[in-house]
Design an enzyme around this catalytic site. Structure first.
Site, PDB file in Angstrom:
ATOM      1  N   HIS A  73       0.834  -1.217   0.000  1.00 48.25           N
ATOM      2  CA  HIS A  73       0.000   0.000   0.000  1.00 48.25           C
ATOM      3  C   HIS A  73       0.867   1.266   0.000  1.00 48.25           C
ATOM      4  CE1 HIS A  73      -2.950  -2.876   2.173  1.00 48.25           C
ATOM      5  NE2 HIS A  73      -2.874  -3.134   0.885  1.00 48.25           N
ATOM      6  N   HIS A 225      -9.684  -2.431  -4.029  1.00 45.67           N
ATOM      7  CA  HIS A 225      -8.479  -2.708  -3.243  1.00 45.67           C
ATOM      8  C   HIS A 225      -7.534  -3.639  -4.003  1.00 45.67           C
ATOM      9  CE1 HIS A 225      -5.910  -2.721   0.222  1.00 45.67           C
ATOM     10  NE2 HIS A 225      -5.676  -3.985  -0.097  1.00 45.67           N
ATOM     11  N   ASP A 229      -3.594  -2.952  -4.801  1.00 45.67           N
ATOM     12  CA  ASP A 229      -2.487  -3.902  -4.585  1.00 45.67           C
ATOM     13  C   ASP A 229      -1.649  -4.067  -5.861  1.00 45.67           C
ATOM     14  OD1 ASP A 229      -3.004  -4.475  -1.907  1.00 45.67           O
ATOM     15  OD2 ASP A 229      -4.229  -6.233  -2.354  1.00 45.67           O
ATOM     16  N   HIS A 252      -1.263 -11.371  -4.827  1.00 48.82           N
ATOM     17  CA  HIS A 252       0.140 -10.938  -4.782  1.00 48.82           C
ATOM     18  C   HIS A 252       1.092 -11.917  -5.472  1.00 48.82           C
ATOM     19  CE1 HIS A 252      -0.611  -7.446  -2.404  1.00 48.82           C
ATOM     20  NE2 HIS A 252      -1.198  -8.145  -1.457  1.00 48.82           N
TER      21      HIS A 252
HETATM   22 ZN    ZN Z   1      -3.765  -4.783  -0.012  1.00 43.41          ZN
END
Ligand code: ZN
Length: 275
Positions: A73, A225, A229, A252
């Site tokens: 973030h 969100h 990311d 991720h």
């Molecule tokens: Zn995040």
């Protein structure tokens, strides 16, 4: 485009969502061609794909025995503000504070401190179509002079199928908070993670709605969100990103696979900018 740093040092304190530890970060201005570098107990850890040491529920960097967890973030904020040179000192715990679960605090505190520097930086551009996949999930990129990021996925609970496209307006993503599903909390805790997680910093989604008082900040907050990311993970490439990206159910780990592939392919050898 010009390189950018900060006018002055910025200090932010809070707890890590996974470690639960209190941590102070001091974001120092840095000279041209420094890049984004973390500093932990005397060890400098560059924010690049070669220093990624973990991608399970957060993006973690490391070098030698030092790690800095959950950088995404903060990296997203630096990317959105196009800050290209900064040294981020991490004191106390080893995790970037989660604050309210979004990039909002970082963005708000940093926005007025950004300054342009004399030297130029080339944006990181996608030169050919690229795809990475894992099971059903994939990420695709196409060349574009824009920064356009689409996330599409199926969210458990009541949200269902969602798709959102970011076209460069930071306001569309900076407030979007970290989220989890109520039924996954036990699993996350069993992995020794989420120790600092609470309704103050995580949107908790159930079958009929969210547990957080005040509800959602955007009606599709979780998918935004996910885009935040990606903006953070893409900044591991070392320069503002230009291209059109679509992520279908990525996280991720897939972001990292994607970034690594782009990084290796890049003929520019951006890593050399940092010496
Ligand atoms: Zn995040």
């Amino acid at each position: 485009m010009r390189q950018r740093s900060l006018k002055e040092t910025l200090t932010i304190e809070g707890i890590g969502i996974h470690t639960g530890e209190r941590t102070k970060i001091i974001i120092h201005p840095a000279e041209e061609n420094t890049g984004i570098v973390f500093l932990r107990r005397g060890t400098y850890i560059p924010a690049d794909p070669d220093h990624v040491v973990g991608t399970f529920l957060s993006t973690d960097l490391g070098k030698g025995s030092e790690i800095v967890k959950t950088v995404e973030h903060l990296l997203a904020t630096l990317h959105l503000l196009r800050v290209t040179n900064a040294v981020i000192e991490v004191i106390g715990g080893c995790e970037i504070p989660i604050m309210d679960g979004s990039a909002y605090v970082f963005y708000k505190e940093m926005k007025s401190l950004v300054r342009e520097q004399a030297e130029e930086i080339e944006p990181f551009t996608v030169e050919d179509k690229l795809r990475v996949e894992s099971g059903e999930a994939f990420i695709e990129a196409d060349p574009c002079s824009c920064l356009e990021i689409t996330y599409e996925g199926f969210f458990k609970g009541y949200l269902g199928r969602r798709r959102f496209t970011f076209r460069g307006n930071a306001k569309d993503v900076v407030l979007a908070r970290t989220f989890c599903f109520d039924e996954d909390i036990e699993f996350i805790k069993s992995k020794g993670l989420g120790k600092g997680g609470s309704l103050e910093n995580t949107l908790v989604i159930g079958k009929n709605g969210v547990y957080n008082r005040g509800g959602l900040r955007y009606e599709d907050e979780p998918v935004r969100h996910k885009v935040l990311d990606i903006i953070g993970d893409l900044y591991l490439l070392g320069a503002p990103f230009r291209g059109r990206v679509v992520s279908h159910r990525g996280g991720h780990t897939l972001n990292y696979m994607f970034v690594k592939k782009l990084y290796r392919r890049s003929k520019l050898g951006l890593g050399s900018l940092r010496g």
